[in-house]
Design a protein around this motif. Structure first.
Motif, PDB file in Angstrom:
ATOM      1  N   LEU A  67       0.834  -1.197   0.000  1.00 37.82           N
ATOM      2  CA  LEU A  67       0.000   0.000   0.000  1.00 37.82           C
ATOM      3  C   LEU A  67       0.876   1.259   0.000  1.00 37.82           C
ATOM      4  CD1 LEU A  67      -2.822  -1.110   2.455  1.00 37.82           C
ATOM      5  CD2 LEU A  67      -3.060  -0.723  -0.009  1.00 37.82           C
ATOM      6  N   HIS A  68       1.969   1.233   0.769  1.00 35.79           N
ATOM      7  CA  HIS A  68       2.935   2.343   0.731  1.00 35.79           C
ATOM      8  C   HIS A  68       3.519   2.486  -0.673  1.00 35.79           C
ATOM      9  CE1 HIS A  68       3.449   3.926   4.790  1.00 35.79           C
ATOM     10  NE2 HIS A  68       3.360   2.696   5.257  1.00 35.79           N
ATOM     11  N   GLU A  69       3.914   1.372  -1.261  1.00 38.07           N
ATOM     12  CA  GLU A  69       4.509   1.384  -2.603  1.00 38.07           C
ATOM     13  C   GLU A  69       3.548   1.976  -3.628  1.00 38.07           C
ATOM     14  OE1 GLU A  69       7.785   0.024  -3.893  1.00 38.07           O
ATOM     15  OE2 GLU A  69       7.995   0.765  -1.838  1.00 38.07           O
ATOM     16  N   ASN A  70       2.272   1.664  -3.475  1.00 39.89           N
ATOM     17  CA  ASN A  70       1.248   2.159  -4.404  1.00 39.89           C
ATOM     18  C   ASN A  70       0.828   3.598  -4.101  1.00 39.89           C
ATOM     19  OD1 ASN A  70       1.212  -0.530  -5.249  1.00 39.89           O
ATOM     20  ND2 ASN A  70      -0.999  -0.597  -5.419  1.00 39.89           N
ATOM     21  N   LYS A  71       1.365   4.152  -3.008  1.00 33.67           N
ATOM     22  CA  LYS A  71       0.942   5.495  -2.568  1.00 33.67           C
ATOM     23  C   LYS A  71      -0.576   5.537  -2.366  1.00 33.67           C
ATOM     24  CE  LYS A  71       4.898   7.791  -4.738  1.00 33.67           C
ATOM     25  NZ  LYS A  71       5.740   6.668  -4.553  1.00 33.67           N
ATOM     26  N   PHE A  72      -1.071   4.523  -1.693  1.00 34.84           N
ATOM     27  CA  PHE A  72      -2.503   4.358  -1.448  1.00 34.84           C
ATOM     28  C   PHE A  72      -3.067   5.550  -0.688  1.00 34.84           C
ATOM     29  CE2 PHE A  72      -5.916   2.645   1.350  1.00 34.84           C
ATOM     30  CZ  PHE A  72      -6.829   2.338   0.358  1.00 34.84           C
ATOM     31  N   ALA A  73      -4.125   6.116  -1.217  1.00 30.26           N
ATOM     32  CA  ALA A  73      -4.792   7.262  -0.585  1.00 30.26           C
ATOM     33  C   ALA A  73      -6.296   7.009  -0.464  1.00 30.26           C
ATOM     34  CB  ALA A  73      -4.525   8.531  -1.383  1.00 30.26           C
ATOM     35  N   GLY A  74      -6.681   5.747  -0.506  1.00 33.36           N
ATOM     36  CA  GLY A  74      -8.098   5.397  -0.411  1.00 33.36           C
ATOM     37  C   GLY A  74      -8.536   5.211   1.030  1.00 33.36           C
ATOM     38  N   HIS A  75      -9.565   4.418   1.202  1.00 30.43           N
ATOM     39  CA  HIS A  75     -10.162   4.213   2.517  1.00 30.43           C
ATOM     40  C   HIS A  75      -9.801   2.836   3.072  1.00 30.43           C
ATOM     41  CE1 HIS A  75     -12.584   7.830   2.227  1.00 30.43           C
ATOM     42  NE2 HIS A  75     -12.815   7.498   0.973  1.00 30.43           N
ATOM     43  N   PHE A  76      -9.581   2.796   4.373  1.00 29.72           N
ATOM     44  CA  PHE A  76      -9.407   1.540   5.099  1.00 29.72           C
ATOM     45  C   PHE A  76     -10.741   1.199   5.760  1.00 29.72           C
ATOM     46  CE2 PHE A  76      -5.048   3.185   5.174  1.00 29.72           C
ATOM     47  CZ  PHE A  76      -4.321   2.054   4.825  1.00 29.72           C
ATOM     48  N   TYR A  77     -11.104  -0.067   5.672  1.00 26.39           N
ATOM     49  CA  TYR A  77     -12.289  -0.574   6.343  1.00 26.39           C
ATOM     50  C   TYR A  77     -11.870  -1.813   7.125  1.00 26.39           C
ATOM     51  CZ  TYR A  77     -14.400   1.785   2.261  1.00 26.39           C
ATOM     52  OH  TYR A  77     -14.725   2.667   1.276  1.00 26.39           O
ATOM     53  N   PHE A  78     -12.611  -2.138   8.167  1.00 21.78           N
ATOM     54  CA  PHE A  78     -12.399  -3.394   8.876  1.00 21.78           C
ATOM     55  C   PHE A  78     -13.642  -4.241   8.663  1.00 21.78           C
ATOM     56  CE2 PHE A  78      -9.845  -0.286  11.234  1.00 21.78           C
ATOM     57  CZ  PHE A  78      -8.606  -0.847  11.026  1.00 21.78           C
ATOM     58  N   ASP A  79     -13.451  -5.407   8.088  1.00 18.26           N
ATOM     59  CA  ASP A  79     -14.554  -6.316   7.809  1.00 18.26           C
ATOM     60  C   ASP A  79     -14.323  -7.568   8.636  1.00 18.26           C
ATOM     61  OD1 ASP A  79     -16.742  -7.612   6.791  1.00 18.26           O
ATOM     62  OD2 ASP A  79     -15.913  -7.898   4.794  1.00 18.26           O
ATOM     63  N   THR A  80     -14.610  -7.448   9.930  1.00 17.18           N
ATOM     64  CA  THR A  80     -14.418  -8.573  10.843  1.00 17.18           C
ATOM     65  C   THR A  80     -15.753  -8.894  11.504  1.00 17.18           C
ATOM     66  OG1 THR A  80     -13.730  -7.061  12.614  1.00 17.18           O
ATOM     67  CG2 THR A  80     -11.993  -8.026  11.270  1.00 17.18           C
ATOM     68  N   PHE A  81     -15.838 -10.083  12.053  1.00 16.67           N
ATOM     69  CA  PHE A  81     -17.095 -10.553  12.626  1.00 16.67           C
ATOM     70  C   PHE A  81     -16.918 -10.841  14.121  1.00 16.67           C
ATOM     71  CE2 PHE A  81     -17.809 -10.647   8.337  1.00 16.67           C
ATOM     72  CZ  PHE A  81     -17.372 -11.759   7.644  1.00 16.67           C
ATOM     73  N   PRO A  82     -17.091  -9.851  14.973  1.00 15.36           N
ATOM     74  CA  PRO A  82     -16.905 -10.063  16.419  1.00 15.36           C
ATOM     75  C   PRO A  82     -18.091 -10.783  17.059  1.00 15.36           C
ATOM     76  CG  PRO A  82     -17.527  -7.797  15.995  1.00 15.36           C
ATOM     77  CD  PRO A  82     -17.390  -8.464  14.650  1.00 15.36           C
ATOM     78  N   GLN A  83     -18.224 -12.060  16.779  1.00 16.32           N
ATOM     79  CA  GLN A  83     -19.379 -12.814  17.267  1.00 16.32           C
ATOM     80  C   GLN A  83     -19.268 -13.180  18.744  1.00 16.32           C
ATOM     81  OE1 GLN A  83     -19.527 -16.048  14.497  1.00 16.32           O
ATOM     82  NE2 GLN A  83     -20.342 -14.766  12.859  1.00 16.32           N
ATOM     83  N   ARG A  84     -18.040 -13.409  19.204  1.00 15.72           N
ATOM     84  CA  ARG A  84     -17.853 -13.827  20.592  1.00 15.72           C
ATOM     85  C   ARG A  84     -16.959 -12.860  21.366  1.00 15.72           C
ATOM     86  NH1 ARG A  84     -17.341 -18.533  17.560  1.00 15.72           N
ATOM     87  NH2 ARG A  84     -19.126 -19.894  17.773  1.00 15.72           N
ATOM     88  N   SER A  85     -16.841 -11.645  20.850  1.00 10.96           N
ATOM     89  CA  SER A  85     -16.004 -10.654  21.517  1.00 10.96           C
ATOM     90  C   SER A  85     -16.683  -9.292  21.458  1.00 10.96           C
ATOM     91  CB  SER A  85     -14.618 -10.591  20.859  1.00 10.96           C
ATOM     92  OG  SER A  85     -14.734 -10.207  19.502  1.00 10.96           O
ATOM     93  N   ASP A  86     -16.204  -8.405  22.277  1.00  9.58           N
ATOM     94  CA  ASP A  86     -16.735  -7.047  22.327  1.00  9.58           C
ATOM     95  C   ASP A  86     -16.387  -6.340  21.023  1.00  9.58           C
ATOM     96  OD1 ASP A  86     -16.978  -4.264  22.690  1.00  9.58           O
ATOM     97  OD2 ASP A  86     -16.539  -4.429  24.830  1.00  9.58           O
ATOM     98  N   PRO A  87     -17.385  -5.887  20.245  1.00  5.49           N
ATOM     99  CA  PRO A  87     -17.102  -5.267  18.947  1.00  5.49           C
ATOM    100  C   PRO A  87     -16.278  -3.981  19.050  1.00  5.49           C
ATOM    101  CG  PRO A  87     -19.452  -5.168  19.437  1.00  5.49           C
ATOM    102  CD  PRO A  87     -18.812  -5.984  20.510  1.00  5.49           C
TER     103      PRO A  87
END
Length: 155
Positions: A106-126
């Motif tokens: 991402l550094h190499e690509n000079k990424f300037a987009g958005h970061f998202y987290f797509d995780t499923f906290p089913q058994r933990s505090d979200p």
């Protein structure tokens, strides 16, 4: 959409398979890139999901490199590399070396987009899981930046 709303960035997120459809029309980064070339609009790009790239058997950093400046967003998560197994694990929890390589690319690509987290906290505090994801993403981002400064390309 792209022509009607040229000021909006539109993005496709591929998925190799899913529990509802079994197969997706655009199952890989390569197929998504071909579709982008056919659409051929400056405001059309991709959102890559680390879990989907793993499900497709891809090296996420290589996929990021192939997409280049058409990467509008990235969903950071982790998982086991099995087809049809979208685990939604916390970023870097299963594959920390891949997480570092992802951030490096991402550094190499000079990424300037958005970061998202797509995780499923089913058994933990979200909230705690989100805090963990943010902390880890920042740690991997900083570590990847240090690799650039250490001359990793010269090795």
């Amino acid at each position: 959409c792209c022509d009607a709303y040229p000021d909006i960035k539109w993005a496709l997120e591929f998925k190799p398979t899913d529990e509802n459809t079994r197969f997706f029309t655009v199952p890989s980064t390569g197929a998504a890139i071909i579709l982008l070339k056919d659409i051929n609009r400056p405001n059309m790009g991709l959102v890559l999901d680390v879990g989907h790239m793993l499900m497709a058997g891809e090296n996420p950093a290589q996929s990021i490199a192939m997409v280049g400046d058409k990467l509008f967003g990235i969903q950071l998560n982790d998982g086991y590399t099995r087809l049809a197994a979208e685990d939604g694990m916390m970023f870097g929890s299963i594959h920390p070396s891949l997480a570092l390589e992802i951030m490096y690319q991402l550094h190499e690509n000079k990424f300037a987009g958005h970061f998202y987290f797509d995780t499923f906290p089913q058994r933990s505090d979200p909230v705690k899981e989100c805090e963990y994801n943010i902390r880890k993403a920042k740690e991997f981002w900083k570590a990847a930046k240090k690799l650039n400064g250490m001359g990793i390309r010269d090795i």
